[in-house]
Enzyme design. Structure first.
Site, PDB file in Angstrom:
ATOM      1  N   LYS A  12       0.878  -1.085  -0.063  1.00 29.06           N
ATOM      2  CA  LYS A  12       0.181   0.047  -0.064  1.00 29.06           C
ATOM      3  C   LYS A  12       0.844   1.107  -0.187  1.00 29.06           C
ATOM      4  O   LYS A  12       2.057   1.163   0.427  1.00 29.06           O
ATOM      5  CB  LYS A  12      -0.875  -0.057   1.370  1.00 29.06           C
ATOM      6  CG  LYS A  12      -0.429   0.237   2.536  1.00 29.06           C
ATOM      7  CD  LYS A  12       0.058   1.482   3.288  1.00 29.06           C
ATOM      8  CE  LYS A  12       1.005   1.482   4.351  1.00 29.06           C
ATOM      9  NZ  LYS A  12       1.576   2.501   4.645  1.00 29.06           N
ATOM     10  N   ASP A 138      -2.105  -2.121  10.722  1.00 28.66           N
ATOM     11  CA  ASP A 138      -2.364  -1.928   9.380  1.00 28.66           C
ATOM     12  C   ASP A 138      -2.900  -3.296   8.866  1.00 28.66           C
ATOM     13  O   ASP A 138      -3.342  -3.584   7.752  1.00 28.66           O
ATOM     14  CB  ASP A 138      -1.162  -1.822   8.647  1.00 28.66           C
ATOM     15  CG  ASP A 138      -0.590  -0.241   8.672  1.00 28.66           C
ATOM     16  OD1 ASP A 138      -1.822   0.623   8.996  1.00 28.66           O
ATOM     17  OD2 ASP A 138       0.442   0.053   8.243  1.00 28.66           O
TER      18      ASP A 138
HETATM   19  P1  ATP Z   1       4.647  -0.301   7.763  1.00 30.32           P
HETATM   20  O1  ATP Z   1       4.616   0.328   6.609  1.00 30.32           O
HETATM   21  O2  ATP Z   1       3.587  -1.238   8.235  1.00 30.32           O
HETATM   22  O3  ATP Z   1       5.422   0.537   8.704  1.00 30.32           O
HETATM   23  P2  ATP Z   1       7.026  -1.293   6.749  1.00 30.32           P
HETATM   24  O4  ATP Z   1       6.739  -1.286   5.198  1.00 30.32           O
HETATM   25  O5  ATP Z   1       7.800  -0.004   7.143  1.00 30.32           O
HETATM   26  O6  ATP Z   1       5.932  -1.410   7.367  1.00 30.32           O
HETATM   27  P3  ATP Z   1       7.852  -3.978   6.707  1.00 30.32           P
HETATM   28  O7  ATP Z   1       8.397  -4.286   5.419  1.00 30.32           O
HETATM   29  O8  ATP Z   1       6.748  -4.401   7.386  1.00 30.32           O
HETATM   30  O9  ATP Z   1       8.088  -2.396   7.015  1.00 30.32           O
HETATM   31  O10 ATP Z   1       8.929  -4.376   7.697  1.00 30.32           O
HETATM   32  C1  ATP Z   1       9.484  -3.920   8.723  1.00 30.32           C
HETATM   33  C2  ATP Z   1      10.220  -4.880   9.690  1.00 30.32           C
HETATM   34  O11 ATP Z   1       9.599  -6.170  10.111  1.00 30.32           O
HETATM   35  C3  ATP Z   1      11.299  -5.660   8.938  1.00 30.32           C
HETATM   36  O12 ATP Z   1      12.629  -4.999   9.242  1.00 30.32           O
HETATM   37  C4  ATP Z   1      11.516  -7.069   8.971  1.00 30.32           C
HETATM   38  O13 ATP Z   1      12.554  -7.287   9.978  1.00 30.32           O
HETATM   39  C5  ATP Z   1      10.139  -7.516   9.718  1.00 30.32           C
HETATM   40  N1  ATP Z   1       9.493  -8.415   9.146  1.00 30.32           N
HETATM   41  C6  ATP Z   1       8.605  -9.455   9.755  1.00 30.32           C
HETATM   42  N2  ATP Z   1       7.934 -10.083   8.837  1.00 30.32           N
HETATM   43  C7  ATP Z   1       8.341  -9.503   7.476  1.00 30.32           C
HETATM   44  C8  ATP Z   1       7.702  -9.807   6.263  1.00 30.32           C
HETATM   45  N3  ATP Z   1       6.782 -11.060   6.211  1.00 30.32           N
HETATM   46  N4  ATP Z   1       8.120  -9.103   5.434  1.00 30.32           N
HETATM   47  C9  ATP Z   1       8.879  -7.977   5.507  1.00 30.32           C
HETATM   48  N5  ATP Z   1       9.327  -7.876   6.731  1.00 30.32           N
HETATM   49  C10 ATP Z   1       8.984  -8.782   7.778  1.00 30.32           C
END
Ligand code: ATP
Length: 299
Positions: A12, A138
């Protein structure tokens, strides 16, 4: 019943992100316009006679097992429904990680949906969303998908009509940003009125299928924290605008930046320019995509 599923877990962006206030309990009250994009992780789930949950990803820096939100999603339902069989979850990441695109949350959402189908749990979408919030604010939205207004700590969702279509260039600079750190640095209660994006106006623009109205209201209050720490984000927005984007914004807590284009050729050219910027050092992850909304009959 099937014992093998292939799922798409969509990322998203936030067309609008406002933090209304910091509550006494430390949580931030948000108002966000969420939009699913057609960029997804591929997840394969397989039922196994051997008990236990196993996860695998194609990236060394994404944790396996309990550290992975997809694992926690499977465990939540396996425990509640006392599932005796095991499940193997293979995740191929395409959504940039720790990037403000809810990559982990959407994998968890897909696994909840997958467990429900794989083990015939009979839960409705609403019932899955209720459980999803235990994994992350989320996650319910990632089950819902499409265009939505998200309020509360992110769990109060209002479905909106699909945002008007356009071409979206997504790019992640080579820096890591922690959502927790960004919210920790935000002085939500000290923001000036003009720093708050016009979320209600954006909602009306979407309801009126008014792309220019959406573009003129793009805004993310978290840019006030992340851009001073990571000027690359500002540089990327400038490149996108110079290449003909109608608007450009950071998504979530960053560092992913998106540009909205009406012209596909200009969007493609912007991708090439971003890839070459600073001798290829500014970004290695650039994508040309579109908004993703299910047809009404599929919702
Ligand atoms: P948000 O936008 O919800 O804040 P984000 O995009 O900033 O999320 P994610 O890609 O969800 O961040 O990753 C945050 C952390 O979560 C990563 O550094 C990773 O270590 C951990 N993580 C746990 N499960 C997953 C997964 N399935 N995919 C990606 N990261 C994951």
């Amino acid at each position: 019943m099937t014992d093998h599923l292939e799922l798409k877990a969509y990322g998203k962006i936030n067309l609008g992100l406002d933090v209304v206030r910091k509550r006494e309990d430390g949580y931030h009250e948000v108002r966000m316009i969420m939009q699913t994009v057609n960029l997804y992780d591929k997840i394969v789930m397989e039922k196994t006679s051997e008990p236990g949950i196993r996860t695998e990803t194609n990236l060394p820096y994404v944790p396996d097992g309990e550290g992975n939100l997809a694992y926690r999603a499977a465990k939540l339902l396996a425990d509640e429904f006392e599932i005796k069989d095991g499940v193997t979850i293979r995740i191929k990441k395409y959504i940039p990680v720790a990037a403000g695109m809810a990559g982990g949350s959407t994998d968890a959402a897909a696994v909840l949906v997958g467990m429900n189908r794989l083990f015939g749990l009979g839960l409705s979408k609403k019932e899955l969303m209720k459980r999803g919030v235990k994994l992350g604010a989320d996650v319910p939205y990632c089950i819902m998908r499409g265009t939505a207004l998200s309020e509360g700590i992110g769990e109060i969702l209002t479905e909106l009509p699909p945002a008007p279509q356009c071409h979206v260039v997504l790019a992640k600079p080579q820096v890591s940003v922690s959502t927790k750190v960004v919210y920790g640095k935000l002085r939500a209660n000290e923001l000036k009125p003009e720093q708050h994006p016009d979320i209600d106006g954006m909602r009306h623009a979407i309801e009126n299928n008014d792309l220019d109205g959406v573009i003129s209201r793009l805004g993310n209050v978290l840019e006030t924290v992340t851009i001073p720490d990571h000027p690359e984000i500002g540089t990327m927005k400038e490149i996108l605008m110079a290449e003909g984007a109608e608007g450009a914004l950071m998504s979530g807590s960053g560092p992913t930046v998106f540009g909205i284009f009406k012209d596909e050729e200009a969007a493609k050219h912007a991708c090439e320019v971003l890839k070459k910027a600073d001798g290829g050092r500014l970004t290695r992850q650039v994508y040309l995509t579109r908004f993703f909304n299910l047809r009404k009959s599929d919702r």
